[in-house]
Structure formats: structure tokens, C-alpha cells
Scaffold this motif. Sequence first.
Motif, PDB file in Angstrom:
ATOM      1  N   GLY A   1       5.854   0.126  -1.233  1.00  0.00           N
ATOM      2  CA  GLY A   1       4.862   0.585  -0.279  1.00  0.00           C
ATOM      3  C   GLY A   1       4.897  -0.203   1.011  1.00  0.00           C
ATOM      4  O   GLY A   1       5.798  -1.010   1.256  1.00  0.00           O
TER       5      GLY A   1
ATOM      6  N   ASP B   1       2.005   7.560  -5.197  1.00  0.00           N
ATOM      7  CA  ASP B   1       1.390   6.604  -6.119  1.00  0.00           C
ATOM      8  C   ASP B   1       2.004   5.221  -5.953  1.00  0.00           C
ATOM      9  O   ASP B   1       2.796   4.979  -5.045  1.00  0.00           O
ATOM     10  N   TYR B   2       1.678   4.306  -6.867  1.00  0.00           N
ATOM     11  CA  TYR B   2       2.115   2.913  -6.752  1.00  0.00           C
ATOM     12  C   TYR B   2       3.526   2.672  -7.281  1.00  0.00           C
ATOM     13  O   TYR B   2       4.044   1.561  -7.166  1.00  0.00           O
TER      14      TYR B   2
ATOM     15  N   THR C   1       0.837  -1.204   0.000  1.00  0.00           N
ATOM     16  CA  THR C   1       0.000   0.000   0.000  1.00  0.00           C
ATOM     17  C   THR C   1       0.867   1.247   0.000  1.00  0.00           C
ATOM     18  O   THR C   1       1.721   1.403   0.879  1.00  0.00           O
ATOM     19  N   PRO C   2       0.682   2.158  -0.950  1.00  0.00           N
ATOM     20  CA  PRO C   2       1.491   3.382  -0.962  1.00  0.00           C
ATOM     21  C   PRO C   2       1.240   4.233   0.280  1.00  0.00           C
ATOM     22  O   PRO C   2       0.158   4.206   0.872  1.00  0.00           O
TER      23      PRO C   2
END
Length: 695
Positions: free
Chosen positions: A672, A662-663, A656-657
Amino acid sequence: MVDDAAKLKKLQPKLRMVLNGTDNVNAIRAEHAAALVSTKSPKEVPLLRGEDAVPASRKEVGGKRGKLMGRVAAQALVNVFARLSEASDAGVELLEQSKRRGSRVVRKLDMATATVGLDELKNLRDDEARGLVYVEMGEPLTAPTPSDITAGVGAPTRDRRRTGDGRVHGFGRDVLVGIIDVQGFDFAHPDFLDDTGETRFVSIWDQGGNARVAPSRRPDPDQAKRLANFNFGSEFRKEHLDQAIRYHRENQGSLPPYLLERQSQTVTGSHGTHVASIAAGNSGICRAAKIAAVLIHLPQDDLERRRSFYDSTRIAHAVDYLFALGEIYDLPVVINVSLGTNGHAHDGSSAINRWIDAALTQPGRVVVAAAGNAGQEKPEFEGDTGYMMGRIHSSGRVPAQGLQSDLIWQVVGNSIADISENELEIWYGSQDRFDVTLWSPPGEQIGPVRPGQFIENRRLADGAFVSIYNELYHEANGENYIAVYLSPFFGTDGVVGVTAGPWKVRLGGTRVRDGRFHAWIERDDPRRIGKLGPKQAWVFPSFFGDGSWVDDSTVSSLACGQRIISVANLDAARDRIHVSSSQGPTRDNRPKPDVAAEGTNVVAANGFAPRDQQWLAMTGTSMAAPYVTGVAGLMLSARRDLTAAQVEGILRATSTPLPGVDYAWKNNAGFGVINPEGCLDEAVKVAGRQDITDS
């Protein structure tokens, strides 16, 4: 003194330099060199202590080209990795002839480890030494440096690290969690006791201990055969540990269990105990797993360091031992390594990276490593010196042929004297050619040293020594590299530390097609040694000066392996990566670290502490890595045939960022923050396929 050093191309430059040291020099060097051990009597080589440690007279410094060389040190041993010719056993046979009596040569694919005598290394330069491609010393392990340590905190709640559906993963009951660490393992801490009061540790291999026999001497013949390579140290098996716990319980007032079955290190607030608690304690992630541990012998005492190995070959043996236990118990294995190395090319080509990656080709095996705590770029408060530990990397470009690029390499001075060996490695592409020139702080010039040339143990006007090697086409990756060593003078009448101040390193382009380079400083663990005249003698980290250090690619070289999962430190309370967390990418631009996990003010077991202080909070990537280790253990418990590559892919895909990000992969956070539930969901369906041929 070794003759005709040009014939020593099969030996790593650092190994050649050590080979040319006298008995006394290597005995003292062994106090700071992880892969070198001196067997000289402590009465023969005094330690640096008190007012007796005085600087050598300037009259004894001698000429510019004075040598510290002497006869080959017959009473010193060194741990090495050897690169072998796969088509021949000649290299192994030569290592067998050179090894320390009682040790073993351990082979994996085209590599081997061995403990050899320096007096035998002359055999490795013989023209008849076919089958040996390259021999290098084991890399030093950096001691863990957790921060914000707080004792006497409350116990974590039972559901603090509970994640996923226990019916799927059984909280790791079908997995073995291996911990490779230091300072001892408090196997009788309540966080490691099962419902019957027995320990959940199935074994502890103390590599520097002698309280029990080595793993190779297990009474079960089949197990002893599987563990035959591990014929040193002391192994505490579950029956030994449980017997100590029962005796203490039945005899109130007796010694605590950890003193009845005593490891070579039992440090209050033990790093290894804390890490094991996060990954697999009763308050941890894999709270039903079997636990096995390897205690790396990293002593604080200088005399003990002189007699101890604590280098990357020991990590290789520890990994193999834990995977062998997995075969004995028929369980998948996930291993946590919250230690690091900082040498080599940071591209996964080092011997320890290749060794571990080779072991990870089998399914049901995962290795997780802390990214390191070298991320800090500037002081956080007045008097903060943490940034010195972070300024270990530089990079740049020599623009064109005939042009130069300078680096400033800072050795600490003022009220202290640095008596450690400072090492700088510069790596650049095989298509380029760089000269290297070094200037000492007083302005003395050494070089230029052209590709294929070297200067070994040149004594400077102020008494310290410099060695420079400009090597082409390294055997591990085909790239070019430059190694620079600043060595103190160790004499019978005194010691001269490395000259304090800025050392200038100039790279000159003689052929430039690309021009890019990366440089890393091999970091020392800061330790006060004693008095050196009016100054305090220290082993202290050097660092890149302003304008030279580059705030990326500081991930531990151990964590740069192709299939080793690298973990950054999340400061969850602030929703950011902790300032000390090391950054990527690797030198070959791969995305490391992989993920981030909570590693700031993490509460876990306080090893070897009083009963009213059984919990401790620590901060560092050392605390983040075991969280990921625990999640990987749950994944393997749910699906035991996952490969290391699949586990790494799932961790990256489900992360998860951080807020506002962003990713895309980030050099400090990886892909993340770890998502445990997402990892478990993907793990159970990873091999699921739907046939839509007739749809």
C-alpha cells in the motif's frame, strides 16, 4: 584466443565471451558495457561517427562458424565480483595478483570486488586457483528515465513534506542521508543551504572525477584508514564546498560554486539533485539531516563510456563508503538508490544484492531502491514507445518431457540498426533440464544447446554473432539458467548490427519435474550513436513480442534484495499506481515492491539551472524512493538502533491500501501507500514491552 574454454567454469559466461574478444572489439564493446573499460588510444579505435561508418561487406562475413575471437585484450580492464571460499584467502591472493595497478581488492564475507586486466584472467582458470568459487562481471546500471519533466514550476511549500512531530524526529538532525545517483549534485542550490548559508552536504564522492583527491587520502589518518578501500575518484568535503559558496558570495560575477568545485557531471535538471531534494532538501522530508552523495560516473559521451566504469560494483563501493561515513560521524545512515539493474535471477541472490544485504546486518542502516520504470504494457498514445521498456519479462512452463515452449524476442529494425549487445537470461529449477534452440529472423537455426553445453561467438550468415550458454546449478542459488547474447560485428572496415526482427527462442523439455521458468532481457539505455549506411545506428532495448511478455516481475533486480526496501510510484492525483511503475513479485515469489509513495509530477530542486528556474517536476519511481528514504531517515533519527528488517516491517504494517483495495500485497503497489505518521508512531515504540506476568 583463450584455449580450452571448458576449463573456464569459474568465470561467468559473459566474462568468458568478453575474454575471447580482440582488443578492437572490446574497445568498442566498452562503449556499451558498464563493467568493461578500454585503455586503447581513441586514435587506434575509431568511434562510430557520420558517413564513415558503413556496413561491412557481405564478402567479409565469412562462414557460419567464423569467430570474432583473437588474442586476449591486454588493454582492457573489467570490474568483477568474486565468490570466495570462506576457509581460504587464496582467492583474494589471486585477485590481488590480477588486479589493476593502484586498485584494491575489497572483501565482504565470502565476496570480493576487484578491477582486473583481461590479460590476467587466464590465471582464474588454473587448477591451482583454489579459493575462487565464481567470478562475474559487474551488472550494468540502467540510467534513470523520469518522465513528464517540467521546468520553471513554483517552489514547493515549506510544509509540503513536513510530517510527524519534529520534537520526536528533529526532522532528521541525527541521521545521515546518503544519495547514490548520477548527473551531479548542486550543493549550492537554496534547498541545500542552512541558516548560515553553508551547504548541508558533508561530502560528495565523484567516482569518475579528478578535481580532488580520493576519499582514502583524507588528511585525518583515522578517517583515511576507514576510507582506505575508496582510492579512486574525487571527494569534495564540506570545507571545499563551503569555501566555493563563500567565494562566489563575496565575488559577485564569479563562477557559480559548482564550477569552482567541479564534479565530472553537472547536468541541468540533474537527477541526483532532484532526488536529494526530495529526501533531504530544505523542502524535503529529512530537512535537518546531514547529506552525503556518491556520483556514479555514467557519461553520455561514447568515448567517456569506453573509459568509465558504471556497474554494480560501483554501487557496492558507494554503499560501503556511505556506511563508513556513518561510523565517522557516529550517525545512523539511510541510503537512496534511484538506479537499477536488470540482470541475474531476481531472487536476491545476485552479488550486489548479497553485498548490500550483508552490510544491512548492523542496526542503524537502511537502503531504499526504486522499483524501476518497466511497468508499461501497451502504448498510451500514438507513437508511444514506452511499452518497449516494459516488456522485459516473460514466464511460462514447459509442460512435460518432450514438449516445448517458445519465446519471441524482438530486435528493433526498420530505419535504425541496433549495435548494442542484447542479452537474455532464462532461469529455471535445478530439478529440470531444458534444451535451447534459437532461430534468427531470416530463419537460421542455432542449436539445440543441451545442459552443460555452450556456443560462443558463432558468426551468422548476416554477420552478427550469437553466444548461448546452458548452465546447471548456478553458484549463487543452485538453479539452472540459460544465457543468450546477440552481438553486433565490429570490424576495422565496418559494423554489422544485430539482425532486426523476431528471434525465436525454443525451450525443449528433456527432463521435466516442475517446468516453470522466468526470463528477463537486460535492458539497454536508448542512445543514438551515428550513421550506419542508410540507417541510424542506435543502442536500443530489445523486448519480448506479443504473446511472450508477461506483465509482472519487472522490479529491478537491485530492488529484489532481501532487506532492500523497494518502492513503487504512486500517481496521487489519480489515486492509482503510475502506469510505468515496475511490478513484482520476485522470482522466488517474495513481495516486492514493499510500498508505494508519491512519485508523479514531484516538484524538487532543479540542479545547475538559472536562478529563475530553480524547481523542476519529474515522474518516476526515482522520485518515489527518496520520499520513503526521508521517512526512514526520520524513523532512524527517532530511534537509531532500528534494523533494516524492522524498518521494512513497519513500512509494510502501517501502509494504506489504495481505494477499493484490501490489505493484501499487490504486485504493483506492494502493501500500500506509505503512512509516514504511522511509521513514526511504530518506530518510537518498537522495543516497548509490557510485563504482564503477575496480572
